[in-house]
Design a protein around this motif. Structure first.
Motif, PDB file in Angstrom:
ATOM      1  N   PHE A  24       0.878  -1.222   0.070  1.00 30.95           N
ATOM      2  CA  PHE A  24      -0.045   0.010   0.106  1.00 30.95           C
ATOM      3  C   PHE A  24       0.956   1.237   0.009  1.00 30.95           C
ATOM      4  CE2 PHE A  24      -2.475  -3.394   1.502  1.00 30.95           C
ATOM      5  CZ  PHE A  24      -3.816  -3.268   0.806  1.00 30.95           C
ATOM      6  N   GLY A  25       0.327   2.522  -0.768  1.00 25.90           N
ATOM      7  CA  GLY A  25       1.248   3.639  -1.064  1.00 25.90           C
ATOM      8  C   GLY A  25       1.463   4.067   0.323  1.00 25.90           C
ATOM      9  N   SER A  26       2.537   4.479   0.823  1.00 25.34           N
ATOM     10  CA  SER A  26       2.902   5.158   2.075  1.00 25.34           C
ATOM     11  C   SER A  26       2.396   4.247   3.147  1.00 25.34           C
ATOM     12  CB  SER A  26       2.266   6.494   2.021  1.00 25.34           C
ATOM     13  OG  SER A  26       2.566   7.233   1.200  1.00 25.34           O
ATOM     14  N   GLY A  27       2.242   2.755   3.037  1.00 25.63           N
ATOM     15  CA  GLY A  27       1.756   2.073   4.070  1.00 25.63           C
ATOM     16  C   GLY A  27       0.485   2.429   4.638  1.00 25.63           C
ATOM     17  N   ASP A  28      -0.597   2.887   3.762  1.00 21.06           N
ATOM     18  CA  ASP A  28      -1.645   3.323   4.053  1.00 21.06           C
ATOM     19  C   ASP A  28      -2.666   2.206   5.006  1.00 21.06           C
ATOM     20  OD1 ASP A  28      -4.328   3.948   4.059  1.00 21.06           O
ATOM     21  OD2 ASP A  28      -4.281   5.011   2.244  1.00 21.06           O
ATOM     22  N   ARG A  29      -2.734   2.429   6.060  1.00 23.17           N
ATOM     23  CA  ARG A  29      -3.409   1.588   7.185  1.00 23.17           C
ATOM     24  C   ARG A  29      -4.990   1.285   6.855  1.00 23.17           C
ATOM     25  NH1 ARG A  29      -0.435  -0.904  10.950  1.00 23.17           N
ATOM     26  NH2 ARG A  29       1.728  -0.088  10.612  1.00 23.17           N
ATOM     27  N   ALA A  30      -5.501   2.473   6.429  1.00 21.78           N
ATOM     28  CA  ALA A  30      -7.003   2.435   6.494  1.00 21.78           C
ATOM     29  C   ALA A  30      -7.318   1.420   5.221  1.00 21.78           C
ATOM     30  CB  ALA A  30      -7.467   3.807   6.178  1.00 21.78           C
ATOM     31  N   THR A  35      -8.724  -3.560   2.602  1.00 24.26           N
ATOM     32  CA  THR A  35      -8.521  -4.936   1.708  1.00 24.26           C
ATOM     33  C   THR A  35      -8.473  -6.169   2.685  1.00 24.26           C
ATOM     34  OG1 THR A  35      -7.136  -3.475   0.466  1.00 24.26           O
ATOM     35  CG2 THR A  35      -6.845  -5.781   0.305  1.00 24.26           C
ATOM     36  N   VAL A  36      -8.194  -5.923   3.777  1.00 27.53           N
ATOM     37  CA  VAL A  36      -7.974  -7.394   4.709  1.00 27.53           C
ATOM     38  C   VAL A  36      -9.722  -7.752   4.821  1.00 27.53           C
ATOM     39  CG1 VAL A  36      -7.566  -8.212   6.995  1.00 27.53           C
ATOM     40  CG2 VAL A  36      -5.919  -6.763   5.797  1.00 27.53           C
ATOM     41  N   LEU A  37     -10.558  -6.872   4.958  1.00 26.48           N
ATOM     42  CA  LEU A  37     -11.866  -6.975   5.308  1.00 26.48           C
ATOM     43  C   LEU A  37     -12.504  -7.499   4.101  1.00 26.48           C
ATOM     44  CD1 LEU A  37     -13.757  -6.846   7.784  1.00 26.48           C
ATOM     45  CD2 LEU A  37     -14.207  -4.567   7.186  1.00 26.48           C
ATOM     46  N   ALA A  38     -12.208  -7.229   2.877  1.00 21.25           N
ATOM     47  CA  ALA A  38     -12.579  -7.656   1.531  1.00 21.25           C
ATOM     48  C   ALA A  38     -12.067  -9.194   1.341  1.00 21.25           C
ATOM     49  CB  ALA A  38     -11.881  -6.548   0.448  1.00 21.25           C
ATOM     50  N   VAL A 203     -12.134  -7.303  -5.574  1.00 26.80           N
ATOM     51  CA  VAL A 203     -11.765  -6.644  -6.795  1.00 26.80           C
ATOM     52  C   VAL A 203     -12.180  -5.081  -6.611  1.00 26.80           C
ATOM     53  CG1 VAL A 203     -14.071  -6.681  -7.951  1.00 26.80           C
ATOM     54  CG2 VAL A 203     -12.082  -7.164  -9.357  1.00 26.80           C
ATOM     55  N   GLY A 204     -12.938  -4.618  -5.896  1.00 25.31           N
ATOM     56  CA  GLY A 204     -12.784  -2.978  -5.871  1.00 25.31           C
ATOM     57  C   GLY A 204     -12.054  -2.217  -4.904  1.00 25.31           C
ATOM     58  N   VAL A 205     -11.531  -3.167  -4.000  1.00 29.86           N
ATOM     59  CA  VAL A 205     -10.468  -2.404  -3.209  1.00 29.86           C
ATOM     60  C   VAL A 205      -8.872  -2.631  -3.081  1.00 29.86           C
ATOM     61  CG1 VAL A 205     -12.496  -1.767  -1.454  1.00 29.86           C
ATOM     62  CG2 VAL A 205     -10.860  -4.046  -1.332  1.00 29.86           C
ATOM     63  N   ALA A 206      -8.563  -3.855  -3.646  1.00 32.50           N
ATOM     64  CA  ALA A 206      -7.041  -4.283  -3.622  1.00 32.50           C
ATOM     65  C   ALA A 206      -6.377  -3.340  -4.420  1.00 32.50           C
ATOM     66  CB  ALA A 206      -7.087  -5.978  -4.099  1.00 32.50           C
ATOM     67  N   PRO A 207      -5.032  -2.883  -3.962  1.00 31.20           N
ATOM     68  CA  PRO A 207      -4.117  -2.370  -5.044  1.00 31.20           C
ATOM     69  C   PRO A 207      -3.752  -3.112  -6.008  1.00 31.20           C
ATOM     70  CG  PRO A 207      -3.018  -3.378  -2.998  1.00 31.20           C
ATOM     71  CD  PRO A 207      -4.462  -3.355  -2.672  1.00 31.20           C
ATOM     72  N   ASP A 208      -3.386  -2.558  -7.318  1.00 30.10           N
ATOM     73  CA  ASP A 208      -3.320  -3.308  -8.433  1.00 30.10           C
ATOM     74  C   ASP A 208      -1.695  -3.869  -8.289  1.00 30.10           C
ATOM     75  OD1 ASP A 208      -2.241  -4.384 -10.797  1.00 30.10           O
ATOM     76  OD2 ASP A 208      -3.130  -2.559 -11.893  1.00 30.10           O
ATOM     77  N   PRO A 209      -1.900  -5.276  -8.359  1.00 30.13           N
ATOM     78  CA  PRO A 209      -0.286  -5.645  -7.680  1.00 30.13           C
ATOM     79  C   PRO A 209       0.822  -5.512  -8.874  1.00 30.13           C
ATOM     80  CG  PRO A 209      -1.807  -7.558  -8.274  1.00 30.13           C
ATOM     81  CD  PRO A 209      -2.528  -6.294  -8.234  1.00 30.13           C
ATOM     82  N   ALA A 210       0.367  -4.875  -9.972  1.00 33.09           N
ATOM     83  CA  ALA A 210       1.290  -4.656 -11.089  1.00 33.09           C
ATOM     84  C   ALA A 210       1.757  -3.191 -11.020  1.00 33.09           C
ATOM     85  CB  ALA A 210       0.638  -4.635 -12.659  1.00 33.09           C
TER      86      ALA A 210
END
Ligand SMILES: Nc1nc2c(ncn2[C@@H]2O[C@H](COP(=O)(O)OP(=O)(O)OP(=O)(O)O)[C@@H](O)[C@H]2O)c(=O)[nH]1
Ligand SMILES: C=C(OP(=O)(O)O)C(=O)O
Length: 221
Positions: A24-30, A35-38, A203-210
Motif C-alpha cells: 500500500f502506498g505510504s503504508g496506508d493502514r486504512a 482490503t483485509v476485510l474484503a 476486486v473493488g479495493v485491492a491495490p493493483d499488484p502490477a
C-alpha cells in the motif's frame, strides 16, 4: 448434502496481514484494513455458498470483523483464547461440537479472495471422511483442514503447516482447486489471485499488484 461445519479464524484487523501492508502506498493502514476485510468477505461469502458446508463460524476478537461476518450470514464467536491461531480454531471447534455433537469440523483461513464454492465442496468430497488438508499454492502452508468424521481437528497451522499436518497423519488433497490454494499473504499472492479472478469485495479495493506502491513523501520543514 451439508457435511461440514467450518471455523474461520481472523485476527484483530490492525494486526492482520502485516506482510501485505508493504503493497500500500505510504503504508496506508486504512486502505490495508479495507482490503483485509474484503479478503475476509470474499472468503466467507464463498464458503457460505458451498453445498458441503452447513455452518460458518468466524472466530475473532475484532468488532468490525464480527459485524461483517454476521451481515454475510456467518455465526461469530469472540476469540477469548489469547493463544494464537490453533487455540482460536480449537475454541471454535469446541463451540461447534457443543452445538452439533459428532459433527465434522473444518478450519479455513480467511485470505482466499479467489475461492469458489464448488472448490470447497469438491475438497470435502475428495477427503472421503478422512482427516485431510489442502496445501497452499506453494505446498508449504495449509488453507483448509478437515477433521475425520467423528474425529478431532488437531490443527497445526503456522510455519510449514503442510508438513506438520502430513506428519500428524492428515491426508493431503491435491485437487484442481486453484482458488482454494491461493492464500494471500504478499503482493505476489495478490497478483496470483487477481489472475484467477478476485471475488466481488476484493476486486473493488485491492491495490493493483502490477503497480508499485508510492514511496512515502518527504516531509518538508
Ligand atoms: N482468531 C484468530 N485468528 C488468527 C490468529 N492468528 C492468525 N489468525 C488468522 O488466521 C488466518 C491465517 O493467518 P496468516 O495467513 O498468517 O495471516 P496473518 O497472521 O493475518 O498475516 P501476517 O500478519 O502477514 O502474518 C488469517 O485469517 C488470520 O487473521 C489468532 O491468534 N486468532
Ligand atoms: C498460518 C498459515 O498461513 P500462512 O503460511 O499463510 O501464514 C499456514 O499455512 O499454516
Amino acid at each position: 448434502m451439508r457435511t461440514v461445519d467450518l471455523v474461520v479464524p481472523v485476527k484483530g484487523l490492525p494486526f492482520a496481514k502485516s506482510r501485505l501492508l508493504a503493497s500500500f502506498g505510504s503504508g496506508d493502514r486504512a486502505e490495508h484494513q479495507r482490503t483485509v476485510l474484503a479478503l475476509i468477505t470474499d472468503t466467507v461469502s464463498a464458503v457460505l455458498a458451498a453445498e458441503a458446508v452447513r455452518e460458518v463460524l468466524v472466530v475473532t476478537p475484532d468488532p468490525d470483523v464480527t459485524a461483517a461476518g454476521r451481515e454475510l450470514g456467518a455465526s461469530t464467536l469472540p476469540d477469548t483464547s489469547a493463544g494464537g491461531l490453533n487455540a482460536a480454531l480449537e475454541l471454535g471447534e469446541r463451540h461447534l461440537r457443543e452445538r452439533y455433537p459428532g459433527t465434522r469440523v473444518g478450519a479455513l483461513l480467511a485470505d482466499l479472495p479467489a475461492l469458489r464454492p464448488v472448490e470447497v465442496t469438491a475438497a470435502v468430497h475428495a477427503a472421503r471422511g478422512a482427516r485431510a488438508f489442502c496445501p497452499d499454492r506453494e505446498g508449504t502452508g495449509t488453507t483448509l483442514l478437515l477433521s475425520a468424521e467423528g474425529g478431532a481437528l488437531e490443527p497445526r497451522f503456522g510455519p510449514s503447516s503442510a508438513a506438520a499436518h502430513l506428519a500428524s497423519g492428515a491426508v493431503p488433497l491435491w485437487g484442481p482447486w486453484p482458488g482454494l490454494r491461493c492464500d494471500v499473504d504478499t503482493s505476489n499472492d495478490l497478483g496470483a489471485a487477481t489472475e484467477l479472478g478476485l471475488g466481488a469485495a476484493t476486486v473493488g479495493v485491492a491495490p493493483d499488484p502490477a503497480v508499485p506502491p508510492e514511496r512515502p513523501r518527504a516531509v518538508r520543514a
